[in-house]
Design an enzyme around this catalytic site. Structure first.
Site, short mmCIF file in Angstrom:
data_model
loop_
_atom_site.label_atom_id
_atom_site.label_comp_id
_atom_site.label_asym_id
_atom_site.label_seq_id
_atom_site.Cartn_x
_atom_site.Cartn_y
_atom_site.Cartn_z
CG ASP A 1 -36.67 31.78 -13.61
OD1 ASP A 1 -35.79 31.48 -12.77
OD2 ASP A 1 -37.23 30.94 -14.33
CB ALA A 2 -36.12 33.58 -18.93
#
Length: 140
Positions: free
Chosen positions: A32-33
């Site tokens: 996600d990051a």
């Protein structure tokens, strides 16, 4: 991988991260990051106000957009990549989708797991290739 940027992870004898020891939802957390940074880098324009950049990036990182992106890259994935996508999709996160269907949310979790896997295995070119395929129709 030249340098271990994640000292908290167990390392295999050859210096590679022992991926099978990392829970799939942890890969999704990392993925996600990684995806968020790729999106922000992709849309960055010094002439655009931060609020506009935020709105645009939020639209690209939401579960629905990730699920649509998966459909654009599925045919390019190797068997191993498909396995990480499947494992993430089938994981049972403790959180629930807020503004997405459960199907999109699960597919997005699979996508983020794949992104985490590719990042930890140092496959930056592969990340760029898949990212470009996802968003190529928006260029030009």
């Amino acid at each position: 991988m030249e340098e271990n940027l994640s000292p908290g992870l167990n390392m295999a004898k050859d210096g590679e991260i022992a991926l099978r020891e990392i829970p799939i939802l942890t890969l999704a957390y990392l993925g996600d990051a990684v995806y968020e940074i790729m999106v922000r880098s992709y849309i960055l324009d010094a002439r655009t106000k931060v609020a506009q950049l935020h709105r645009k990036s939020a639209g690209m990182v939401k579960a629905q957009a990730q699920a649509q992106g998966v459909k654009k890259i599925e045919d390019l994935l190797t068997d191993q990549e498909k396995d990480y996508l499947r494992r993430g999709r089938n994981a049972h996160p403790k959180t629930r989708a807020k503004n997405a269907s459960m199907n999109d949310y699960r597919l997005a979790t699979g996508f983020e797991s794949l992104w985490g896997y590719l990042y930890l295995t140092g496959q930056e070119n592969r990340l760029r290739e898949l990212f470009q395929r996802m968003w190529e129709e928006n260029e030009g």
